[in-house]
Design a protein around this motif. Sequence first.
Motif, PDB file in Angstrom:
ATOM      1  N   VAL A  61      -1.168  -7.423  -6.509  1.00 24.62           N
ATOM      2  CA  VAL A  61      -1.676  -6.273  -5.761  1.00 24.62           C
ATOM      3  C   VAL A  61      -0.520  -5.656  -4.980  1.00 24.62           C
ATOM      4  O   VAL A  61       0.315  -6.372  -4.428  1.00 24.62           O
ATOM      5  N   GLN A  63       0.018  -2.812  -1.873  1.00 26.10           N
ATOM      6  CA  GLN A  63      -0.616  -2.002  -0.838  1.00 26.10           C
ATOM      7  C   GLN A  63       0.402  -0.987  -0.349  1.00 26.10           C
ATOM      8  O   GLN A  63       1.492  -1.361   0.065  1.00 26.10           O
ATOM      9  N   LEU A  72      -4.525   0.836  -2.748  1.00 27.53           N
ATOM     10  CA  LEU A  72      -4.403  -0.480  -3.363  1.00 27.53           C
ATOM     11  C   LEU A  72      -4.207  -0.295  -4.854  1.00 27.53           C
ATOM     12  O   LEU A  72      -4.997   0.386  -5.509  1.00 27.53           O
TER      13      LEU A  72
END
Length: 135
Positions: A61, A63, A72
């Motif tokens: 992931v 961010q 995201l």
Amino acid sequence: APQIAHEEGKKCCQLSEVFPDPIQIYDSTNNNGAIWKQFWKNPPQVVGIDTEGNQTSPPVVVQISTSEYTILETPPRNKSLSSNLTRLLRDNSITKIFCDNFSHADKIALGMDDPPSNISNYAKPPIIDLEVLSA
């Protein structure tokens, strides 16, 4: 390991202390990437970047936070980063802020150069690492 103990012993704070108002979070793929279109229509001067699962490249992931919202992004496994994320990482007009400890794992997982021999390169735009500034 004294350096590790020193790094891990630094004061922590809650995100809500820094940003008392909730930040809107967007999935980068919703509405055919509409949030990236908004991002590039009025690009911020500064973004904060963090990764999770940074033992692999690309990370699990990513961010990307502006002062108004967070994007995201979940890069597909065994594939490259999205064109928008790659564009952001290469755009020297936008300062990217990391808090990446001494391993620089977030930057490495994003395919950025391994830590430069002169770590002070991470103390000025376009890439600022808060851990370097606080050392």
